[in-house]
Each structure stands twice: as structure tokens, then as C-alpha cells.
Enzyme design. Structure first.
Site, short mmCIF file in Angstrom:
data_model
loop_
_atom_site.label_atom_id
_atom_site.label_comp_id
_atom_site.label_asym_id
_atom_site.label_seq_id
_atom_site.Cartn_x
_atom_site.Cartn_y
_atom_site.Cartn_z
N HIS A 20 5.08 -4.12 -12.70
CA HIS A 20 4.54 -3.15 -11.74
C HIS A 20 3.07 -3.45 -11.47
O HIS A 20 2.22 -3.29 -12.34
CB HIS A 20 4.70 -1.75 -12.33
CG HIS A 20 4.26 -0.65 -11.42
ND1 HIS A 20 3.24 0.22 -11.75
CD2 HIS A 20 4.71 -0.27 -10.20
CE1 HIS A 20 3.09 1.10 -10.77
NE2 HIS A 20 3.96 0.82 -9.82
N GLU A 47 5.47 -7.32 -8.56
CA GLU A 47 5.34 -6.43 -7.41
C GLU A 47 3.95 -6.45 -6.78
O GLU A 47 2.96 -6.11 -7.45
CB GLU A 47 5.64 -4.98 -7.83
CG GLU A 47 5.63 -4.03 -6.65
CD GLU A 47 5.16 -2.62 -7.00
OE1 GLU A 47 5.58 -1.70 -6.27
OE2 GLU A 47 4.40 -2.44 -7.96
N ASP A 49 1.82 -4.51 -3.72
CA ASP A 49 1.74 -3.48 -2.68
C ASP A 49 0.94 -4.05 -1.52
O ASP A 49 -0.15 -4.60 -1.73
CB ASP A 49 1.05 -2.23 -3.20
CG ASP A 49 1.88 -1.47 -4.22
OD1 ASP A 49 3.12 -1.58 -4.16
OD2 ASP A 49 1.30 -0.78 -5.06
N HIS A 62 -3.04 -1.17 -4.03
CA HIS A 62 -2.13 -0.03 -4.17
C HIS A 62 -2.21 0.89 -2.96
O HIS A 62 -1.20 1.46 -2.54
CB HIS A 62 -2.47 0.75 -5.44
CG HIS A 62 -1.64 1.99 -5.61
ND1 HIS A 62 -0.26 1.98 -5.54
CD2 HIS A 62 -1.99 3.27 -5.86
CE1 HIS A 62 0.19 3.21 -5.74
NE2 HIS A 62 -0.83 4.00 -5.93
N GLU A 156 5.97 -4.07 -1.58
CA GLU A 156 6.09 -2.73 -1.00
C GLU A 156 5.21 -2.62 0.25
O GLU A 156 4.02 -2.94 0.20
CB GLU A 156 5.68 -1.64 -2.00
CG GLU A 156 5.81 -0.24 -1.40
CD GLU A 156 5.32 0.87 -2.31
OE1 GLU A 156 5.07 1.99 -1.79
OE2 GLU A 156 5.18 0.62 -3.53
#
Length: 346
Positions: A20, A47, A49, A62, A156
């Protein structure tokens, strides 16, 4: 636990450990250093963002507000860029990526977002730049080659409707970056969003021509709603009918871990919900977020006598295993080494 959680089975052939924001319990999040530790510690997937710069480059943060994750506040040349904006209905004061060119962002350095809890991470403040998505792909590709194993990427799209509204839509930019790199033309990629419309758009755009790319519908609290669909709630999307609809455009859901096993009034694990069972019945994998190793974030069942900010590795492994017993197919963790231990039984 109820619902025979102990014998539940995942749909996936292998339960994946997702780093994460990298290994954000051990290095400032969304830095190449964080991804390096995550991969070293056994993450199957990492991951990023994604947000956009003023000149349309996808960078990894983020949020588009960067006051808490960079040293922008200490740059007098950018003092006038501080402003207040409304993003997905929330007024936010700070500095925003869309007001900076990539060249300007590259003059900033990353900072730890949770310095009171992750004091060790704060010792790395000022050492790392803000990476672009392309830089991250190149880094992961090099690590994959060096280690002889495929490492997935699960980007994401942050605030898709907001960025589209200011003339910086990210969906086609993301697909273009993926197509431009040999690694992401074949390696596992799973695109995430808390919104619905962009996933449906990507589903239509991708068709069956990109079998390595899957889509994941993220889910917030049951009473919250997607930014682009204020008339629905994530709670409605978690019902059997809602999950069946999601299966029409996505391959997996990403709920909060507490949507799978809630906490009771004392912060302890309550009975298991039907969400994993219902999602599997609809043909959806379940990839919940986020396991964190500090006492502050653990269910009360697993905390030890150390301080709120103390690392509690054994407690974190036990918590992850409680959720693995529900049949989840993958999970996000800030400490992939502990996730690896939980999965591998070490």
C-alpha cells in the site's frame, strides 16, 4: 467468527500481498524507496495513487493536495500557490499538484504523512523526490528483471471527476502510459477508483484486447457515496444486487477491512459480514484495505501493552490472518513483510 469464516476460500488461485503506497510503514509513502522496500519484502503488487500536474503528467501522491506529503511549505517561491479548493465536495486548504508543472514538482522533496506515529519514516524527510508514474513503472520493471519474478502494479485514479472538470482527465493518460511501456503491456495491472463512471469507461475502452489489465471498484463507508454518483451509496453497492451490477464492469472490489469484519463498541472484532461471500457469489474478487502494523490501527484484540504508535508485528500478522480466514483474495498492507508472513504461515 460467524459464517464459517475459518473455512472460506478465496476465488483467486493465490492470495496477493499489495504494498500500500509501497511499504509506507517503513519509508515515506509513494516514493521509489518505499516501493523498493515493498518489493524486497515480498509484495506481489505495489500501489501508486495517481494525480495530474498542470502540464498533464501523472505523478504519484495520495492526494492532489501536497502540503502534508512534501516540503512545499518551505519553498518561498511557491507561497503564493497556497489556496483553498473544493475537491469532491470537501474544502481543502493547501498546495495542489494541478497548479505545478512537473519541473516545479521535481524541486520538492517528500515528507512523512504521519510523523507522530511513524517517527522513523520522518528521518527520511527531504531525501526523495515525487516520482512520475512512468518512473515508477521503469523502476518496477527493473526490479522484476533483477529478481526474476513478476511484480504487479495497481494504480488508483484519484478524484477522476474533479480532474476531468479542470481539463485534466486521467483515464486516457493512464492507458497511454501503460501502452507505452513493454512491462505494463504484459505484467498484471489493476486500475482502481472510488468512482464508477471512469471504471465503466475503462471497461468499454479496454474491451478484451488487454487481458493483463483488470478493474477494481473501491468502496468507502456504507453511508458514503461515489463522487460521480451522489444518488447511490457504497452500502447499496455492497448488496448482492449492487455487487452483481459491479461485476458488469469490474473484476474485484476494494472495501475497507472493517466492512468485512466490523469492530464492536470496544474496538474488538465483531461477527463477519456477508460481503466476501456475496462478492464471490457475484464473481468478484475481494481486495480490502488497509492493514497497518502500529497499535493505533489494530483491532483491540491484537494490541499489546506498548504505546499507541508502537509497531506490533505479531498483532498485525494475527489480524491479517483473521481476515484471510474470511476468504479474501488479496489485501493492501503498509508493511508487506508482515503480509507475506501472514500468507506464508511464517
Amino acid at each position: 467468527m460467524s459464517l464459517n469464516a475459518e473455512s472460506a476460500q478465496p476465488l483467486a488461485a493465490k492470495v496477493r500481498v499489495i504494498g500500500h503506497r509501497g511499504a509506507s510503514a517503513l519509508r515515506p509513502e509513494h516514493t521509489l524507496a518505499s516501493y523498493a522496500v515493498a518489493i524486497q519484502d515480498g509484495a506481489d503488487v505495489v500501489e501508486p495513487d495517481l494525480v495530474a500536474t498542470k502540464d498533464g503528467v501523472l505523478v504519484i501522491r495520495h492526494e492532489n493536495e501536497i502540503g502534508g506529503t512534501t516540503d512545499v511549505a518551505s519553498h518561498p517561491e511557491f507561497a503564493s500557490r497556497r489556496t483553498t479548493k473544493t475537491v469532491d465536495g470537501v474544502r481543502i486548504d493547501g498546495w495542489f499538484t494541478e497548479d505545478f508543472t512537473l519541473a516545479e514538482l521535481k524541486t520538492l522533496r517528500a515528507r512523512e504523512r504521519l510523523p507522530d506515529i511513524r517517527k522513523h519514516n520522518a528521518t527520511y524527510d527531504g531525501q526523495f523526490t515525487v516520482p512520475t508514474f512512468e518512473e515508477m513503472i521503469e523502476f518496477v520493471a527493473a526490479e522484476s528483471s533483477a529478481r526474476g519474478r513478476v511484480i504487479g502494479i495497481i494504480p488508483e485514479i484519484k478524484h477522476g471527476t474533479y480532474f476531468r472538470g479542470i481539463g485534466l482527465p486521467m483515464e486516457d493518460r493512464l492507458l497511454a502510459v501503460l501502452a507505452a511501456h513493454a512491462y505494463t503491456r504484459t505484467a498484471p495491472v489493476e486500475i482502481q477508483s472510488f468512482e464508477v463512471g471512469n471504471l465503466k469507461y475503462l471497461h468499454e475502452k479496454l474491451g478484451t484486447a488487454h487481458p493483463n489489465i483488470r478493474l477494481l471498484q473501491l468502496m468507502d463507508a456504507a453511508d458514503a457515496h461515489p463522487a460521480d454518483e451522489p444518488g447511490t451509496t457504497y452500502g447499496a453497492m455492497m448488496t448482492p444486487a449492487g455487487l452483481k451490477a459491479i461485476r458488469g464492469y469490474a473484476d474485484a472490489i476494494g472495501p475497507s477491512i472493517r466492512s468485512i469484519i466490523p469492530l464492536d463498541k470496544d474496538g474488538r472484532l465483531a461477527p463477519v459480514s456477508t460481503l466476501v461471500r456475496d462478492a464471490h457469489a457475484a464473481g468478484l474478487e475481494v481486495h480490502p484495505y488497509t492493514f497497518r502494523p502500529e497499535n493505533h490501527f489494530l483491532a483491540a484484540d491484537f494490541r499489546d501493552g506498548a504505546g499507541d504508535a508502537a509497531r506490533n508485528e505479531e498483532g498485525s500478522v494475527k489480524e491479517i490472518r483473521a481476515y484471510l480466514a474470511t476468504g479474501i483474495d488479496a489485501f493492501f498492507t503498509d508493511d508487506p513483510a508482515l503480509g507475506r508472513r501472514a500468507v506464508d504461515g511464517r
